[in-house]
Every structure is written in C-alpha cells, then in structure tokens.
Design an enzyme around this catalytic site. Structure first.
Site, short mmCIF file in Angstrom:
data_model
loop_
_atom_site.label_atom_id
_atom_site.label_comp_id
_atom_site.label_asym_id
_atom_site.label_seq_id
_atom_site.Cartn_x
_atom_site.Cartn_y
_atom_site.Cartn_z
N LYS A 225 36.67 56.94 50.23
CA LYS A 225 36.42 56.55 49.09
C LYS A 225 35.49 55.22 49.11
CE LYS A 225 39.44 53.60 46.56
NZ LYS A 225 38.79 52.04 46.10
N ASN A 226 36.04 54.17 49.84
CA ASN A 226 35.30 52.70 49.76
C ASN A 226 34.19 53.04 50.52
OD1 ASN A 226 37.10 51.87 48.25
ND2 ASN A 226 38.32 50.68 49.61
N CYS B 230 41.97 41.66 38.15
CA CYS B 230 42.57 43.00 38.13
C CYS B 230 44.03 43.01 38.68
CB CYS B 230 41.71 44.00 38.97
SG CYS B 230 42.08 43.93 40.70
N ARG C 283 42.67 57.55 41.38
CA ARG C 283 41.44 56.70 41.79
C ARG C 283 41.20 56.81 43.16
NH1 ARG C 283 41.24 51.07 39.34
NH2 ARG C 283 39.40 51.06 40.80
N ARG D 254 35.84 47.24 39.34
CA ARG D 254 35.14 46.45 40.67
C ARG D 254 34.26 46.99 41.33
NH1 ARG D 254 35.60 41.04 41.84
NH2 ARG D 254 35.04 40.96 43.90
N ASP E 160 45.05 47.08 52.18
CA ASP E 160 45.21 48.36 51.42
C ASP E 160 46.58 49.19 52.09
OD1 ASP E 160 43.22 47.62 49.58
OD2 ASP E 160 41.68 48.79 50.99
N ARG F 259 40.02 38.25 41.89
CA ARG F 259 38.76 39.08 42.30
C ARG F 259 37.38 38.49 41.62
NH1 ARG F 259 40.10 44.92 43.19
NH2 ARG F 259 39.02 44.89 45.19
N PRO F 260 37.00 37.19 41.97
CA PRO F 260 35.84 36.87 41.57
C PRO F 260 34.55 37.33 42.22
CG PRO F 260 36.66 35.11 42.83
CD PRO F 260 37.91 36.16 42.64
N ILE F 261 33.47 36.97 41.61
CA ILE F 261 31.90 37.68 42.02
C ILE F 261 31.09 36.52 42.56
CG2 ILE F 261 32.35 39.84 40.92
CD1 ILE F 261 30.12 38.79 39.17
N ASP F 262 31.85 35.43 42.69
CA ASP F 262 30.83 34.24 42.77
C ASP F 262 29.88 34.32 44.17
OD1 ASP F 262 33.59 34.02 44.01
OD2 ASP F 262 32.93 32.04 44.84
N LEU F 263 30.53 35.01 45.48
CA LEU F 263 29.79 35.08 46.20
C LEU F 263 28.55 36.11 46.18
CD1 LEU F 263 32.66 35.01 48.90
CD2 LEU F 263 31.39 33.26 48.05
N1 EPU Z 1 36.01 37.02 46.86
C1 EPU Z 1 35.65 35.95 46.25
N2 EPU Z 1 34.68 36.14 45.58
C2 EPU Z 1 33.57 36.98 45.96
C3 EPU Z 1 33.93 38.16 46.47
C4 EPU Z 1 35.39 38.30 46.91
O1 EPU Z 1 36.40 35.06 46.23
O2 EPU Z 1 32.60 36.91 45.29
C5 EPU Z 1 37.38 37.20 47.45
C6 EPU Z 1 38.40 38.19 46.88
O3 EPU Z 1 38.96 37.69 45.58
C7 EPU Z 1 39.41 38.39 47.93
C8 EPU Z 1 38.56 38.33 49.10
O4 EPU Z 1 37.32 37.83 48.83
O5 EPU Z 1 40.54 37.52 47.89
C9 EPU Z 1 38.04 39.41 49.90
O6 EPU Z 1 37.80 40.62 48.97
P1 EPU Z 1 36.65 41.35 49.31
O7 EPU Z 1 35.48 40.95 48.73
O8 EPU Z 1 36.64 41.91 50.73
O9 EPU Z 1 37.13 42.96 48.47
P2 EPU Z 1 36.45 43.85 47.75
O10 EPU Z 1 35.03 44.12 48.58
O11 EPU Z 1 36.08 43.63 46.37
C10 EPU Z 1 37.16 45.85 49.07
C11 EPU Z 1 38.09 47.12 48.73
C12 EPU Z 1 39.48 46.96 48.43
C13 EPU Z 1 39.94 46.33 49.77
C14 EPU Z 1 39.34 44.89 49.94
C15 EPU Z 1 39.94 44.21 51.14
C16 EPU Z 1 36.32 48.54 48.10
C17 EPU Z 1 35.62 49.17 46.62
N3 EPU Z 1 37.26 47.93 47.61
O12 EPU Z 1 37.32 45.06 47.92
O13 EPU Z 1 40.02 48.24 48.18
O14 EPU Z 1 41.40 45.81 49.31
O15 EPU Z 1 37.83 45.29 50.13
O16 EPU Z 1 39.69 45.06 52.23
O17 EPU Z 1 35.77 48.69 48.87
C18 EPU Z 1 41.34 49.84 47.31
O18 EPU Z 1 40.81 50.73 48.06
O19 EPU Z 1 42.49 50.17 46.81
C19 EPU Z 1 40.86 48.57 47.44
C20 EPU Z 1 41.38 47.58 46.40
#
Ligand code: EPU
Length: 449
Positions: A27-28, A123, A425, A99, A328, A128-132
């Site tokens: 899925k991812n 969530c 999902r 997300r 996960d 789960r911010p998007i600042d980066l």
């Molecule tokens: N983070 C920030 N700022 C940002 C982006 C991320 O602080 O702008 C933090 C997050 O809050 C978290 C850390 O960075 O604490 C890592 O998050 P990451 O960005 O790696 O997660 P993601 O890309 O949003 C994906 C998977 C998740 C999986 C994580 C970690 C997808 C669609 N989702 O999420 O999968 O847990 O990587 O491996 O690829 C799932 O499939 O059930 C799932 C939640």
C-alpha cells in the site's frame, strides 16, 4: 463499510491455523507511485495494486482534479493519465482525512506551479505535522499562504528551483515527496538525512528508469537533478510486496498457526521481524529468497517443548527507521509478546500515540504496564479472554486493528471488533484470508457493533 464489524471465534491459545497466505503489493509503495504519476507526460500503469480503501481514496482525490484513472481489480492494474488534470485545488475533506495525500502536493506544485489543500490533522497515532514538507517547498522558492489548516502554495515564475535540504528527522513521506518534487525543479537538489525505506528505493529506481536523474538511492544523501516530465513508455511500475503485511502475518503465524507459509513476499525486507521471532524460539524458514516471489514458512512445532523446559524469553524492541524494527508492526509484535513467557520491553520511537490499543489487550487479560507514552513492559504468558458482545474491541489504527484481530484469535471466547474500516485501509479482505487458514472471522455488514 464504515460501520462493518468483525466477529472472531478465539482459539483459546491453540495454534490451530494452518496454510498459505499470499502477500499483496505494498500500500505504501502504491500511494507514492500514484502521486508520482503527476510527473509523467504519458499514461502510467501500476501493477500488483492492492484493492484497499487508501488506494481507492487517493484515486478519488486524483479523479476530482480531472485525472483519468482506471482500475482493473482482477488484474490488479491501475492506470493514470496526468495530462487530463484540470485543477490544482485538492479536495479539502479528502486531504484532511488522509495523511498520504500530502505526498501529492509536491508533484502538483512542481508540475503546475500551484497547489492548494487542507493539512491532515493529528491522527490516531500521533500529531504528524507537515512542517518538513512546507520547509522544503519554501527552500525551493515557493510562497506559502496559510489560512487555518488550509494551504495555498505557489512556485516562483519559471518554476521551482533546486535546494539543499537537511531533514532534522528521517521522514518517509517527506523524503519521497521532496525527491519527486525535485525531479521537475531546476538544478541539483541535495536531500540529507533521508529515510531509506524499501518503498523509497523502489520508487526512486522506477523514476530513474523513466528519465529522472537521482543519485544516492538507498542512502541518507540523495542528489536529484531536475529535468523535463518523465515518460513511462508503457513500462509499468511493479509494486513491491507489502513488507508490513508480511511482518504482520509472520507474528500472526507465530501466535496462532502450527504452520503458515507466506508467499509472494520479499524476505530481505522483514529481517528485523524474523530476527526477533527466531530469538524467542519460533522457527522461521526462508524457503525462497526472491524480491517479489519469496516464500517464508513460520512454524511453532517446538514451542511447547520450550515451555515445558521452562524457557523464558525477554526481548526488547525499539521501533526504528528501516532496516530497524518498523513502527508499523509494533502492535502485532506486542500482541504476540503477550503470549511469550518472560518480560519484554517495547519502545515506540517514531510516533507518540501508538499504544492506544494496549488498553484493549489489558482488558482481555494481558499483563502490560505503560511506563510512559512511548514505552511499555509486557509480562508475557497470561492467557487472553474475549470480552463478549457488550464490550466491543476497537481497531484503533490500521496496524493496531490487525493486532486486535490477532488478540481475538488467540483468546478464549467470541470477540466483536468495531471500526474495521481502519483494517480495510491497509489489509485487503482480511477475514477471507484468515478463514482460508481455518479461522472463524466473520464480517457483519453495515452495523455498528
Ligand atoms: N514528521 C514531522 N514533520 C513532518 C513529517 C514527519 O515531524 O513534516 C515526523 C512524524 O510526526 C513522525 C516522524 O516524522 O514522528 C516520521 O514520520 P514519517 O514522515 O516517516 O511518516 P509518514 O511518511 O507520514 C509513513 C507511512 C506510515 C509509517 C511511517 C513510518 C505511508 C503512507 N505511511 O508515514 O504507515 O508508519 O511512514 O514508517 O507511507 C501505515 O501504513 O499504517 C502507516 C501509518
């Protein structure tokens, strides 16, 4: 669909399941390849696409901006034509609720010079911010207008420009999105402290095969030299096997099956889970080592011998970016560890809210202490019991949903699990796949438990 629930007959600790499960495409990986389709001048087709709710939702979001999408669920092929896109305003309700939709914002901005969307809020697994992502777009010259949770992002005249971007923490989605964005930006972008998950490597290699210039794939520093739109030339993206589904079934097999063969997986992607299972005495055999058609067999024949000999196992899990132990599969691992004799500690290092399901395990009889929001102590070996009809269990998130199904299967009695939309999902037709192994898991349609 949203109100469906599962009714699960517990096996009272007996390892009665047996058989074979086929792993679907990740899925991812699919969600990112779908976002990448925006970078293509011709049609992009994806193969081995799972028929899950997240894939449907992202298809819907893309079709709302005009993308032509066709999904053949029998062949598992999804084809997307970005040239039919007519708008850059992403539906706020869908982007808020999903997300994974943030990933679309980079390719849209890079191709069309503008994108608007509503940020996904916190969530069930954390803030789960998007600042980066936003920082990255700014560095590439974009202007950001924010009203509440609504963003409008505009590229400079002449398009986004390359930048040097350091990620203060490794982010899977951030790495993928800024990599895709840089593919159409002018000049050489350098991304540092990148995540290295297999889904990122698979996407990057595919983009390179379609004309992108990306160096350092699979390492923490990537260099991307921007260029024109990509061309697939009819070559499909073949989705890699879902390593999280593989890991989930490894723990389910170890908990409830005498023998479970896991087919069409990539054993190399689940090394950390295999290592942990072997360390507590579960037999895990890699019958075929292949990136798409690998076979793993997990069997528990020796378990009872160990328990009789009084063997106690203590393990420590620290969730970690790949190739460490994935966040996960933390919850399936915890359900498994509730039935392993000995004390285990689990640290969740990635997300701050990923132990909510633990309360359900405790209600079922597990001996678990929450040391703090990121750390639990499990005193394993206590049998679990179903809570009965009046006290439905919950799928708190996709993965915790799977973990609760595991708990219901190992428990004594009949359990009801609500909120299974989360499970849908990420895991396609889970009840059918478990029934084929000898479990009794029934979906009750359209009623809240
Ligand atoms: N983070 C920030 N700022 C940002 C982006 C991320 O602080 O702008 C933090 C997050 O809050 C978290 C850390 O960075 O604490 C890592 O998050 P990451 O960005 O790696 O997660 P993601 O890309 O949003 C994906 C998977 C998740 C999986 C994580 C970690 C997808 C669609 N989702 O999420 O999968 O847990 O990587 O491996 O690829 C799932 O499939 O059930 C799932 C939640």
């Amino acid at each position: 669909m949203h109100n469906d629930h599962f009714v699960v007959q517990g096996l009272a600790g007996e390892k009665k399941l047996r058989g074979m499960v086929v792993i679907n495409g990740a899925k991812n990986a699919v969600l990112k390849a779908m976002a990448a389709s925006v970078l293509f001048e011709d049609e992009l087709c994806l193969e081995n696409v799972p028929d899950t709710e997240d894939v449907k939702k992202l298809s819907h979001l893309l079709s709302l901006v005009g993308m032509q999408i066709t999904f053949d669920s029998t062949k598992r092929n999804l084809c997307m034509k970005a040239e039919t896109i007519t708008g850059t305003d992403l539906d706020p309700d869908t982007t808020k609720a999903m997300r994974g939709s943030v990933m679309l914002t980079g390719p849209m901005l890079a191709r069309y010079g503008r994108v608007s969307f509503s940020a996904p809020g916190g969530c069930v697994i954390g803030a789960r911010p998007i600042d980066l992502y936003i920082e990255g777009y700014k560095k590439m010259g974009a202007t950001i207008e924010q009203k509440g949770d609504h963003f409008t992002i505009v590229a400079p005249k002449g398009g986004l420009k390359a930048a040097e971007i350091f990620f203060p923490l490794q982010t899977v989605g951030g790495t993928e999105t800024l990599m895709m964005t840089a593919v159409l930006a002018k000049g050489k972008t350098i991304l540092k402290n990148c995540a290295m998950e297999p889904e990122i490597v698979s996407l990057a290699e595919f983009l390179v095969s379609c004309g992108a210039t990306i160096k350092g794939i699979g390492s923490t520093t990537m260099e991307i030299t921007g260029g024109p739109l990509l061309t697939s030339g009819g070559a499909p993206y073949v989705t890699i096997p879902d390593r999280i589904e593989t890991g989930s079934f490894l723990f389910l097999g170890a908990l409830c099956a005498s023998e479970l063969r896991i087919e069409r997986c990539n054993p190399a992607h689940v090394e950390s889970a295999i290592h942990l299972l072997r360390s507590v005495g579960v037999s895990v055999e890699i019958e075929k080592n292949d990136p798409y058609k690998g076979v793993i067999c997990v069997s528990t024949k020796n378990d009872s011998k160990q328990e009789k000999n009084g063997v106690r196992k203590s393990v420590q899990i620290r969730t970690h970016e790949y190739p460490g132990f994935p966040t996960d599969i933390q919850s399936p691992a915890v359900t498994f560890l509730t039935q392993v004799q000995g004390d285990s500690q689990v640290f969740e290092t990635i997300f701050e809210g990923r132990f909510k399901y633990v309360q359900d395990l405790i209600r079922m009889g597990a001996d678990i202490t929450e040391m703090n929001p990121r750390e639990i102590l499990i005193r394993g070996g206590k049998p679990l019991r179903a809570l009965g009809k009046d006290e439905a269990l919950q799928a708190h998130d996709i993965r915790a949903g799977f973990a609760i199904v595991m708990a219901a299967l190992v428990a004594e009695g009949e359990s009801v699990i609500s909120n299974i939309y989360y499970i849908d999902r990420g895991y396609e037709k889970l009840e059918e796949r478990l029934t084929a192994l000898g479990a009794s898991v029934k979906r009750v349609l359209g009623q809240k438990a």
